[in-house]
Write a protein that holds these residues in place. Structure first.
Motif, PDB file in Angstrom:
ATOM      1  N   THR A 298     -10.949  -8.049  -3.753  1.00 58.71           N
ATOM      2  CA  THR A 298     -10.880  -6.602  -3.984  1.00 58.71           C
ATOM      3  C   THR A 298     -11.036  -5.801  -2.693  1.00 58.71           C
ATOM      4  O   THR A 298     -10.836  -4.593  -2.690  1.00 58.71           O
ATOM      5  CB  THR A 298     -11.984  -6.136  -4.961  1.00 58.71           C
ATOM      6  OG1 THR A 298     -13.247  -6.554  -4.440  1.00 58.71           O
ATOM      7  CG2 THR A 298     -11.770  -6.739  -6.335  1.00 58.71           C
ATOM      8  N   LEU A 299     -11.427  -6.481  -1.603  1.00 59.17           N
ATOM      9  CA  LEU A 299     -11.623  -5.768  -0.339  1.00 59.17           C
ATOM     10  C   LEU A 299     -10.582  -6.160   0.698  1.00 59.17           C
ATOM     11  O   LEU A 299     -10.431  -5.489   1.715  1.00 59.17           O
ATOM     12  CB  LEU A 299     -13.021  -6.058   0.211  1.00 59.17           C
ATOM     13  CG  LEU A 299     -14.195  -5.625  -0.668  1.00 59.17           C
ATOM     14  CD1 LEU A 299     -15.517  -6.069  -0.049  1.00 59.17           C
ATOM     15  CD2 LEU A 299     -14.197  -4.119  -0.879  1.00 59.17           C
TER      16      LEU A 299
ATOM     17  N   ARG B 178     -14.176   2.833   0.230  1.00 65.46           N
ATOM     18  CA  ARG B 178     -13.873   2.966   1.651  1.00 65.46           C
ATOM     19  C   ARG B 178     -12.897   1.905   2.157  1.00 65.46           C
ATOM     20  O   ARG B 178     -12.148   2.148   3.100  1.00 65.46           O
ATOM     21  CB  ARG B 178     -15.167   2.931   2.462  1.00 65.46           C
ATOM     22  CG  ARG B 178     -15.940   4.235   2.349  1.00 65.46           C
ATOM     23  CD  ARG B 178     -17.327   4.148   2.940  1.00 65.46           C
ATOM     24  NE  ARG B 178     -17.934   5.467   2.986  1.00 65.46           N
ATOM     25  CZ  ARG B 178     -18.574   6.025   1.973  1.00 65.46           C
ATOM     26  NH1 ARG B 178     -18.698   5.373   0.817  1.00 65.46           N
ATOM     27  NH2 ARG B 178     -19.090   7.228   2.098  1.00 65.46           N
ATOM     28  N   PHE B 179     -12.938   0.739   1.531  1.00 70.42           N
ATOM     29  CA  PHE B 179     -12.044  -0.337   1.980  1.00 70.42           C
ATOM     30  C   PHE B 179     -10.659  -0.235   1.353  1.00 70.42           C
ATOM     31  O   PHE B 179      -9.678  -0.681   1.936  1.00 70.42           O
ATOM     32  CB  PHE B 179     -12.656  -1.709   1.657  1.00 70.42           C
ATOM     33  CG  PHE B 179     -13.579  -2.209   2.716  1.00 70.42           C
ATOM     34  CD1 PHE B 179     -14.823  -1.631   2.900  1.00 70.42           C
ATOM     35  CD2 PHE B 179     -13.206  -3.241   3.566  1.00 70.42           C
ATOM     36  CE1 PHE B 179     -15.680  -2.068   3.889  1.00 70.42           C
ATOM     37  CE2 PHE B 179     -14.048  -3.693   4.569  1.00 70.42           C
ATOM     38  CZ  PHE B 179     -15.286  -3.107   4.725  1.00 70.42           C
TER      39      PHE B 179
ATOM     40  N   ASP C 106      -4.398  -1.913   3.366  1.00 67.48           N
ATOM     41  CA  ASP C 106      -3.341  -1.158   4.047  1.00 67.48           C
ATOM     42  C   ASP C 106      -2.652  -1.972   5.140  1.00 67.48           C
ATOM     43  O   ASP C 106      -1.870  -1.444   5.915  1.00 67.48           O
ATOM     44  CB  ASP C 106      -3.914   0.140   4.638  1.00 67.48           C
ATOM     45  CG  ASP C 106      -4.965  -0.127   5.699  1.00 67.48           C
ATOM     46  OD1 ASP C 106      -5.241  -1.312   5.996  1.00 67.48           O
ATOM     47  OD2 ASP C 106      -5.522   0.845   6.246  1.00 67.48           O
TER      48      ASP C 106
ATOM     49  N   ILE D 258     -14.335  -2.180 -10.599  1.00 70.69           N
ATOM     50  CA  ILE D 258     -13.799  -2.221  -9.223  1.00 70.69           C
ATOM     51  C   ILE D 258     -12.508  -3.027  -9.228  1.00 70.69           C
ATOM     52  O   ILE D 258     -12.469  -4.115  -9.771  1.00 70.69           O
ATOM     53  CB  ILE D 258     -14.820  -2.839  -8.238  1.00 70.69           C
ATOM     54  CG1 ILE D 258     -15.977  -1.873  -8.005  1.00 70.69           C
ATOM     55  CG2 ILE D 258     -14.159  -3.209  -6.916  1.00 70.69           C
ATOM     56  CD1 ILE D 258     -17.122  -2.440  -7.177  1.00 70.69           C
TER      57      ILE D 258
ATOM     58  N   SER E 269       0.830  -1.191   0.000  1.00 67.11           N
ATOM     59  CA  SER E 269       0.000   0.000   0.000  1.00 67.11           C
ATOM     60  C   SER E 269       0.873   1.253   0.000  1.00 67.11           C
ATOM     61  O   SER E 269       0.651   2.198  -0.761  1.00 67.11           O
ATOM     62  CB  SER E 269      -0.901  -0.087   1.231  1.00 67.11           C
ATOM     63  OG  SER E 269      -1.407   1.136   1.556  1.00 67.11           O
ATOM     64  N   GLU E 270       1.902   1.239   0.823  1.00 69.10           N
ATOM     65  CA  GLU E 270       2.824   2.363   0.927  1.00 69.10           C
ATOM     66  C   GLU E 270       3.518   2.624  -0.415  1.00 69.10           C
ATOM     67  O   GLU E 270       3.683   3.763  -0.844  1.00 69.10           O
ATOM     68  CB  GLU E 270       3.860   2.023   2.013  1.00 69.10           C
ATOM     69  CG  GLU E 270       4.915   3.073   2.258  1.00 69.10           C
ATOM     70  CD  GLU E 270       4.352   4.362   2.817  1.00 69.10           C
ATOM     71  OE1 GLU E 270       3.239   4.310   3.374  1.00 69.10           O
ATOM     72  OE2 GLU E 270       5.000   5.406   2.657  1.00 69.10           O
TER      73      GLU E 270
ATOM     74  N   LYS F 129     -16.014  -0.351  -1.951  1.00 64.48           N
ATOM     75  CA  LYS F 129     -14.623  -0.499  -2.398  1.00 64.48           C
ATOM     76  C   LYS F 129     -13.819   0.763  -2.076  1.00 64.48           C
ATOM     77  O   LYS F 129     -12.697   0.690  -1.562  1.00 64.48           O
ATOM     78  CB  LYS F 129     -14.606  -0.779  -3.904  1.00 64.48           C
ATOM     79  CG  LYS F 129     -13.234  -0.712  -4.560  1.00 64.48           C
ATOM     80  CD  LYS F 129     -12.316  -1.860  -4.169  1.00 64.48           C
ATOM     81  CE  LYS F 129     -11.009  -1.796  -4.961  1.00 64.48           C
ATOM     82  NZ  LYS F 129     -10.092  -2.880  -4.574  1.00 64.48           N
TER      83      LYS F 129
ATOM     84  N   ARG G  44      -6.973   3.452  -2.305  1.00 63.59           N
ATOM     85  CA  ARG G  44      -5.886   3.633  -3.271  1.00 63.59           C
ATOM     86  C   ARG G  44      -5.908   2.569  -4.364  1.00 63.59           C
ATOM     87  O   ARG G  44      -4.959   2.437  -5.129  1.00 63.59           O
ATOM     88  CB  ARG G  44      -4.546   3.597  -2.540  1.00 63.59           C
ATOM     89  CG  ARG G  44      -4.495   4.598  -1.391  1.00 63.59           C
ATOM     90  CD  ARG G  44      -3.199   4.511  -0.639  1.00 63.59           C
ATOM     91  NE  ARG G  44      -2.223   5.445  -1.177  1.00 63.59           N
ATOM     92  CZ  ARG G  44      -0.919   5.400  -0.908  1.00 63.59           C
ATOM     93  NH1 ARG G  44      -0.432   4.446  -0.143  1.00 63.59           N
ATOM     94  NH2 ARG G  44      -0.112   6.299  -1.418  1.00 63.59           N
TER      95      ARG G  44
END
Lengths: 456, 492
Positions: free
Chosen positions: A196-197, A440-441, A167, A456, A55-56, A438, A444
């Motif tokens: 995807t979540l 919200r979860f 994340d 999505i 994620s970073e 998506k 990025r």
């Protein structure tokens, strides 16, 4: 973060021998897109750290179980990192007295079943290629098979879940009890969400005891009309088959051949499996199913039990496109339609007609009591372009038929060339809400970008 | 208090007609509480729409004015979910009572959300079908309310709860938009919005129509009662039944105190000195039911069952059920008030928790009777107290909390079928971390971003949707060690 930086960061988390990159990563391509690296975490904590790094570093990340269903989904927007979960493969617990069990997401379903089998229990999920698929993978794809008629699907069996979010946050939902309404039912959200979540790190299931007696009545039918009538009568009765499968002529020929069951070509097959703690309860139901079938025109029938019964259902489950399963990979496609129970035969008719019109080979198998129809489309000696054109038209035609009956059609498996031509998911109700979830979860767009419904 | 109440009453009356807006205090009293009578809150008004369109129009007004609103079915819920606890408008769905479609060949029915649970069963009974979820309040509760609470019932061991039978919904979102999710056909593509909606306790949207699965009635039903010397034997019999792979349609237990209360009240023929009673219902093909019944009796005998009764006909079956059904009413003889708990434990922990509840009962000096869904480990301790004494109320609540605590420690849940609502929001952290709750909040915010729909329920602390996920990134982002930041060492 530069390429070498995040690779090193990943190595630091999982050890250098659990990260591969360069040409070695080639076998983990998704729709032809090769990741820059593949990482193999062994614990939930490692998986969390991996996702925090991904994620970073803004890496587009694809979770990977056994890879048996990686052909599902639209072509990913980009593939930087594959998180392969084959080392996250432990049985966490099997509370056999409570009939619940918890596994890590990367455990193969077959290994899970073996562990449960030590106490004569099992998870009644029988998706295609159950011997390869991982538990996390089959949850993410909501894979199911014939036994769903009685036992339902993952949504009826999953009672708790641990998820590693995009994340790296780790959350759980549900509880290790068979009944629970504390908070929202997060289990449902992740089933079929195609990674995807979040990454499914652990799953707790309600499991069942193996039932002593199980037999199948395999009824041949010369016409779809007769099979349709038999399905309607069986469904509108107090019979409780655990599976009711309709096979078209090609599928019936292949499956009976592979299972060494005597069969006359050119017939549809309706297979009803019945189980019970009492053999008498199985026999009386099988008799009744046989009687109904004959009454509506079935010219005979086979009783399957023990090994032939198991072989038969395994072959039904694992059908692949192509008359002998030999069609070249790029000339194959698997479609899954959902229709009303009373429209299953119609769904066969449209598939047969359209495949014929397009000169494609087709095998059709349906969970007739659930309204789930699988089409195995293939060609032996066509150009990719010809195959794609024909299949696109077939998908469109079947899809519009399914939709006219409140159903849907998705592409389970196809070459990327086909996916560029047609939406693998088709129209979706409530898409805006899904996009909101998506967003919200995974704000990025780290996980599986572009592979799921509506982009999505 | 709603700003410009008169103006809004007038506007709502235009949508639903003057006799469908309630705004005087005497009439509003009816809506002051639900089945969890310890919670009370007077709504500012109540509106009773008759169509989805009317619901949408009402919600649009609420959205425009940013007025809180709460959906309500029959008000039989047991956790305070249908209360306007922070004021605002209650949207009562009791005029949306049409069964829109029964599609027997496809085993589906489509109903408006105000349809009473048992009406559907009655409607399809003649065709040989039924709707499986049967909460105890089924003669009053609505299917929309069942969806909100993911209601259970006595047939759950074999047939599951509401979520296993709901396939599609038409919902009005908190911005007034009407959306269809799911439908009659299985496996619709995309996230399982219906699955996550069921049990969302009216905090996502207002369900206006519900598409459900209906089932063919079984060929045979057999009801057996086992009367045991003590609760341990009965608990072990429950484990024995489950371990043998028997999935009864129902598996209910009553303890000694309940048996005595019920027998005095309902005269169902239970021995007054029995330690526990198990009620087992088996259904399915006749031959299977017979075989299962033999196995159940074997399990009973292995636990020194005192007596086994088998219903030979419907009348006898009713008699066996009579005591179970009279339980709540009978409790009034012991103490005037009752705090009904709903925690769940793994089934094998039954003997342990029941013993602990007994000890807690003595510690607090309050009788606790247990009548519950043993087949899925869903306890229903009736904590009996006298509400005239503050001290007893305090003790009852504390005792309930102790039970919940122990259930969670044993791997269970604080509620099996009654929901969190207002009652258990403070106990959510027993089961879920802040991160777990935040993931739930994210789903809620996707449906209900302004949180004007049913605010102040389920979650222990109120957070706006803007705050959700905010500091998250800082908290979990990879943090270089201080020595890295200061250039003393490098990690890469």
């Amino acid at each position: 973060m530069a390429h070498t930086e995040w690779i090193h960061a990943l190595e630091k988390v999982v050890g250098a021998d659990h990260v591969i990159s360069g040409s070695e990563a080639g076998t983990f391509a998704v729709d032809g897109k090769v990741p820059q690296a593949v990482v193999f975490p062994s614990t939930v904590e490692e998986t969390s750290s991996v996702m925090a790094i991904a994620s970073e570093a803004a890496l587009k990340t694809i979770p990977w179980g056994a890879g048996s269903q990686m052909a599902l989904g639209a072509i990913p927007a980009r593939v930087d990192l594959v998180v392969a979960l084959k080392h996250l493969n432990h049985l966490v617990d099997h509370e056999w007295g409570d009939m619940t069990a918890t596994v890590q997401g990367g455990m193969r379903l077959e290994d899970f079943q073996q562990a449960l089998g030590q106490h004569q229990q099992y998870l009644p999920l029988d998706p295609p290629f159950a011997d390869q698929a991982t538990v996390g993978g089959l949850l993410a794809t909501n894979a199911s098979g014939p036994r769903r008629l009685f036992y339902g699907t993952a949504r009826d069996l999953l009672i708790a879940i641990t998820v590693v979010h995009a994340d790296g946050t780790v959350t759980k939902g549900g509880a290790k009890v068979v009944k629970n309404v504390t908070g929202y039912d997060m289990n449902k959200l992740y089933i079929g969400s195609l990674g995807t979540l979040g990454i499914i790190a652990e799953a707790t299931f309600r499991v069942y005891s193996r039932i002593a007696w199980e037999k199948t009545w395999l009824a041949p039918f010369l016409t779809l009309d007769h099979a349709e009538e038999a399905i309607a009568q069986i469904m509108d009765s107090s019979l409780v088959p655990n599976a009711l499968e309709l096979l078209d002529k090609a599928a019936a020929r292949r499956v009976t051949n592979r299972a060494s069951i005597g069969w006359t070509d050119g017939q549809y097959a309706l297979a009803a499996s019945v189980e019970s703690v009492a053999e008498e309860a199985v026999d009386t139901q099988i008799e009744e199913i046989g009687r109904i079938s004959r009454k509506v025109g079935s010219p005979g029938g086979n009783l399957l039990h023990d090994e032939p019964h198991h072989t038969f259902w395994r072959e039904v489950r694992d059908i692949t496109p192509g008359t002998n399963g030999t069609a070249p990979r790029h000339l194959r496609a698997v479609l899954k339609g959902g229709v009303l129970i009373s429209k299953v035969a119609d769904a066969f008719r449209v598939g047969e007609e359209e495949a014929k019109a397009q000169g494609l080979d087709i095998c059709i198998v349906a969970e007739a009591g659930s309204g789930i129809v699988r089409y195995y489309v293939s060609a032996e000696d066509r150009s990719l372009q010809q195959f794609v054109e024909g299949t696109v038209s077939t998908v469109e035609r079947i899809r519009s038929t399914c939709e006219a009956q409140e159903g849907s059609l998705i592409i389970l498996e196809a070459d990327a060339a086909l996916k560029t031509r047609i939406d693998v998911w088709g129209p979706v109700k409530g898409l805006k809400l899904m996009q909101g979830i998506k967003e919200r979860f995974d704000p990025r767009q780290t996980l599986n970008p572009g592979r799921f419904v509506g982009g999505i | 208090m709603i700003q410009g109440k008169t103006r809004i009453v007038r506007e709502l009356e235009k949508i639903v007609g003057p006799n469908a807006v309630i705004h005087t205090e005497e009439e509003l009293r009816v809506y002051e509480c639900d089945g969890a009578t310890i919670f009370r809150a007077l709504p500012d008004m109540v509106v009773l729409p008759a169509t989805t369109h009317q619901v949408a129009e009402i919600v649009k007004v609420c959205h425009r004015e940013q007025i809180y609103f709460v959906p309500r079915g029959a008000g039989t819920g047991l956790s305070g979910g249908a209360l306007a606890s922070q004021g605002g408008i209650i949207i009562g769905l009791n005029r949306m009572i049409r069964i829109l479609e029964t599609d027997v060949p496809n085993q589906r029915a489509v109903v408006e959300s105000g349809v009473v649970n048992v009406w559907l069963a009655q409607k399809i009974s003649g065709d040989g079908y039924y709707y499986a979820p049967d909460p105890a309040s089924q003669t009053a509760c609505t299917i929309g309310g069942n969806v909100a609470e993911n209601a259970g019932g006595v047939h759950t061991p074999k047939y599951g709860v509401t979520t296993n039978h709901v396939l599609g919904l038409e919902v009005v979102l908190p911005n007034g938009e009407t959306v269809e999710i799911g439908g009659k056909v299985l496996d619709p593509p995309g996230y399982d919005l219906v699955g996550v909606f069921v049990g969302s306790e009216g905090t996502f949207a207002i369900a206006t129509t519900v598409t459900v699965r209906i089932l063919h009635k079984p060929e045979a039903v057999k009801t057996l009662m086992g009367i045991f010397h003590n609760i341990e034997d009965a608990s072990n019999a429950v484990s024995g039944i489950v371990a043998r792979g028997i999935i009864p349609a129902c598996l209910e237990m009553m303890d000694k105190l309940s048996i005595q209360a019920v027998e005095k009240w309902a005269k169902a023929g239970y021995p007054m000195d029995a330690g526990a009673v198990l009620l087992v219902e088996l259904d399915g093909p006749k031959a299977e039911v017979e075989a299962l019944a033999d196995l159940v009796v074997e399990v009973f005998q292995a636990q020194r069952v005192r007596e086994v009764r088998v219903a030979k006909n419907d009348e006898e079956r009713e008699l066996l059920w009579k005591g179970r059904k009279a339980a709540l009413a009978a409790m009034g003889q012991i103490r005037p008030d009752c705090y009904l708990q709903d925690a769940v434990i793994p089934r094998t922990k039954l003997p342990i928790i029941l013993k602990e509840i007994e000890e807690l009962s003595q510690e607090y000096g309050l009788p606790v009777a247990n009548v519950f869904h043993a087949g899925d480990g869903n306890l229903h301790p009736f904590i009996l107290y006298d509400g005239r004494y503050e001290e007893e109320i305090r003790k009852a609540v504390e005792l309930g909390a102790r039970i919940m605590n122990r259930c969670v420690e044993m791997g269970g849940s604080i509620t099996g079928e009654h929901g969190v609502g207002l009652e258990k929001q403070d106990f959510m952290p027993l089961m879920y971390t802040e991160d777990d709750l935040e993931a739930m909040m994210k789903v809620k915010c996707a449906f209900n971003p302004d949180q004007i729909l049913n605010p102040g329920k389920i979650f222990p602390t109120s957070k706006s949707c803007v705050e959700v996920g905010q500091h998250k990134r800082d908290r979990i982002r990879y943090e270089p060690h201080r020595i890295e930041k200061e250039g003393l060492a490098q990690r890469f």
